[in-house]
Motif scaffolding. Structure first.
Motif, PDB file in Angstrom:
ATOM      1  N   TYR A 132       4.206  -5.754  -3.296  1.00 56.40           N
ATOM      2  CA  TYR A 132       2.760  -5.728  -3.557  1.00 56.40           C
ATOM      3  C   TYR A 132       1.947  -5.769  -2.273  1.00 56.40           C
ATOM      4  N   ILE A 133       2.490  -6.375  -1.226  1.00 55.36           N
ATOM      5  CA  ILE A 133       1.745  -6.566   0.016  1.00 55.36           C
ATOM      6  C   ILE A 133       1.828  -5.352   0.948  1.00 55.36           C
ATOM      7  N   ILE A 134       2.958  -4.683   0.992  1.00 57.97           N
ATOM      8  CA  ILE A 134       3.164  -3.602   1.966  1.00 57.97           C
ATOM      9  C   ILE A 134       2.160  -2.458   1.810  1.00 57.97           C
ATOM     10  N   PRO A 135       1.841  -1.981   0.572  1.00 54.51           N
ATOM     11  CA  PRO A 135       0.813  -0.923   0.498  1.00 54.51           C
ATOM     12  C   PRO A 135      -0.544  -1.370   1.034  1.00 54.51           C
ATOM     13  N   ILE A 136      -0.889  -2.632   0.826  1.00 55.02           N
ATOM     14  CA  ILE A 136      -2.154  -3.150   1.354  1.00 55.02           C
ATOM     15  C   ILE A 136      -2.100  -3.177   2.877  1.00 55.02           C
ATOM     16  N   THR A 179      -2.535   0.296   4.274  1.00 60.01           N
ATOM     17  CA  THR A 179      -3.936   0.712   4.268  1.00 60.01           C
ATOM     18  C   THR A 179      -4.656   0.171   5.495  1.00 60.01           C
ATOM     19  N   LYS A 180      -4.444  -1.108   5.792  1.00 57.56           N
ATOM     20  CA  LYS A 180      -5.090  -1.712   6.969  1.00 57.56           C
ATOM     21  C   LYS A 180      -4.580  -1.080   8.257  1.00 57.56           C
ATOM     22  N   LYS A 181      -3.277  -0.842   8.323  1.00 62.94           N
ATOM     23  CA  LYS A 181      -2.658  -0.301   9.544  1.00 62.94           C
ATOM     24  C   LYS A 181      -3.173   1.104   9.854  1.00 62.94           C
ATOM     25  N   GLY A 192      -6.125   2.137   9.423  1.00 57.95           N
ATOM     26  CA  GLY A 192      -7.555   2.123   9.701  1.00 57.95           C
ATOM     27  C   GLY A 192      -8.446   1.825   8.516  1.00 57.95           C
ATOM     28  N   GLY A 193      -7.880   1.359   7.444  1.00 64.27           N
ATOM     29  CA  GLY A 193      -8.688   1.040   6.278  1.00 64.27           C
ATOM     30  C   GLY A 193      -9.494  -0.234   6.485  1.00 64.27           C
ATOM     31  N   THR A 194     -10.610  -0.287   5.828  1.00 59.48           N
ATOM     32  CA  THR A 194     -11.461  -1.483   5.869  1.00 59.48           C
ATOM     33  C   THR A 194     -11.107  -2.379   4.681  1.00 59.48           C
ATOM     34  N   LYS A 195     -11.860  -3.454   4.545  1.00 61.21           N
ATOM     35  CA  LYS A 195     -11.603  -4.342   3.407  1.00 61.21           C
ATOM     36  C   LYS A 195     -11.885  -3.619   2.090  1.00 61.21           C
ATOM     37  N   TYR A 196     -12.770  -2.630   2.111  1.00 59.50           N
ATOM     38  CA  TYR A 196     -13.028  -1.852   0.900  1.00 59.50           C
ATOM     39  C   TYR A 196     -11.796  -1.030   0.519  1.00 59.50           C
ATOM     40  N   GLY A 197     -11.140  -0.471   1.514  1.00 53.65           N
ATOM     41  CA  GLY A 197      -9.916   0.285   1.253  1.00 53.65           C
ATOM     42  C   GLY A 197      -8.795  -0.612   0.763  1.00 53.65           C
ATOM     43  N   VAL A 198      -8.692  -1.810   1.342  1.00 54.81           N
ATOM     44  CA  VAL A 198      -7.668  -2.765   0.917  1.00 54.81           C
ATOM     45  C   VAL A 198      -7.925  -3.199  -0.521  1.00 54.81           C
ATOM     46  N   TRP A 199      -9.183  -3.530  -0.827  1.00 54.18           N
ATOM     47  CA  TRP A 199      -9.520  -3.905  -2.193  1.00 54.18           C
ATOM     48  C   TRP A 199      -9.298  -2.734  -3.143  1.00 54.18           C
ATOM     49  N   GLY A 200      -9.657  -1.543  -2.702  1.00 52.92           N
ATOM     50  CA  GLY A 200      -9.436  -0.353  -3.527  1.00 52.92           C
ATOM     51  C   GLY A 200      -7.957  -0.119  -3.784  1.00 52.92           C
ATOM     52  N   CYS A 201      -7.151  -0.314  -2.764  1.00 53.39           N
ATOM     53  CA  CYS A 201      -5.701  -0.169  -2.904  1.00 53.39           C
ATOM     54  C   CYS A 201      -5.168  -1.172  -3.919  1.00 53.39           C
ATOM     55  N   PHE A 218      -9.226   9.341   3.622  1.00 54.82           N
ATOM     56  CA  PHE A 218      -7.913   9.949   3.366  1.00 54.82           C
ATOM     57  C   PHE A 218      -6.833   9.275   4.202  1.00 54.82           C
ATOM     58  N   LYS A 219      -7.144   8.972   5.453  1.00 57.90           N
ATOM     59  CA  LYS A 219      -6.164   8.321   6.329  1.00 57.90           C
ATOM     60  C   LYS A 219      -5.783   6.938   5.778  1.00 57.90           C
ATOM     61  N   ALA A 220      -6.774   6.185   5.317  1.00 58.95           N
ATOM     62  CA  ALA A 220      -6.492   4.866   4.747  1.00 58.95           C
ATOM     63  C   ALA A 220      -5.673   5.002   3.467  1.00 58.95           C
ATOM     64  N   ALA A 221      -5.996   6.000   2.651  1.00 59.25           N
ATOM     65  CA  ALA A 221      -5.237   6.233   1.421  1.00 59.25           C
ATOM     66  C   ALA A 221      -3.804   6.644   1.744  1.00 59.25           C
ATOM     67  N   LEU A 222      -3.658   7.425   2.782  1.00 61.22           N
ATOM     68  CA  LEU A 222      -2.315   7.811   3.225  1.00 61.22           C
ATOM     69  C   LEU A 222      -1.523   6.574   3.648  1.00 61.22           C
ATOM     70  N   GLY A 223      -2.196   5.623   4.273  1.00 62.69           N
ATOM     71  CA  GLY A 223      -1.551   4.367   4.652  1.00 62.69           C
ATOM     72  C   GLY A 223      -1.015   3.615   3.450  1.00 62.69           C
ATOM     73  N   SER A 224      -1.758   3.629   2.352  1.00 63.80           N
ATOM     74  CA  SER A 224      -1.272   2.953   1.145  1.00 63.80           C
ATOM     75  C   SER A 224      -0.034   3.653   0.602  1.00 63.80           C
TER      76      SER A 224
END
Length: 156
Positions: free
Chosen positions: A66-70, A73-75, A77-86, A124-130
């Motif tokens: 559960y933690i690795i996709p989050i 996302t951060k790695k 370049g995602g923001t807290k919005y991307g992390v919450w979205g993930c 897209f980059k943050a989503a790719l991170g997830s």
């Protein structure tokens, strides 16, 4: 009767390997049950410490799943919005079946980043991170299940 436990254990480990790739089938716990079944044989092949170690590894792998996709996302370049979205994408899509678990974190991170920055390239980059995080989690589960299959086979 001993061969029955061996065969069931091997089958469970193989199902667990498939479950490491297919969402909704908890791979490592199933492989662990196969490992535990070996203790029903006449000579117990594994020590209590060995089984406790593998129980810990299975629990940690479930948490990391559960933690690795989050983290991905951060790695990326995602923001807290991307992390919450993930996270929300995973929770919502979990109920939509196997493809939902794969696509949900990606779409959730993308929507979260679009809300935060409205820049589709960053989103897209943050989503790719997830998605990369999902793949990393699946790889980790595969490795764990293959190791348990190995131990079951070498205990014969």
């Amino acid at each position: 009767m001993e061969w029955t436990w061996i065969i069931i254990g091997v089958i469970l480990a193989i199902v667990a390997i498939a479950g490491s790739i297919l969402p909704l089938i908890p791979g490592p716990p199933i492989a662990y049950v196969g490992l535990l079944l070996q203790q029903l044989r006449d000579e117990k092949p594994f020590s209590t410490n060995f089984l406790l170690l593998w129980a810990t590894i299975v629990v940690v792998s479930l948490v990391l799943d559960y933690i690795i996709p989050i983290w991905g996302t951060k790695k990326f370049g995602g923001t807290k919005y991307g992390v919450w979205g993930c996270t929300l994408g995973f929770l919502v899509a979990f109920w939509l079946g196997p493809w939902g678990i794969i696509i949900g974190p990606f779409v959730g991170a993308f929507i979260g980043e679009m809300i935060a920055q409205q820049n589709s390239n960053i989103a897209f980059k943050a989503a790719l991170g997830s998605f990369v995080g999902f793949l990393a989690g699946s790889f980790l589960k595969l490795v764990i299940c293959f190791f348990m299959l190995y131990y079951i086979l070498t205990s014969i």
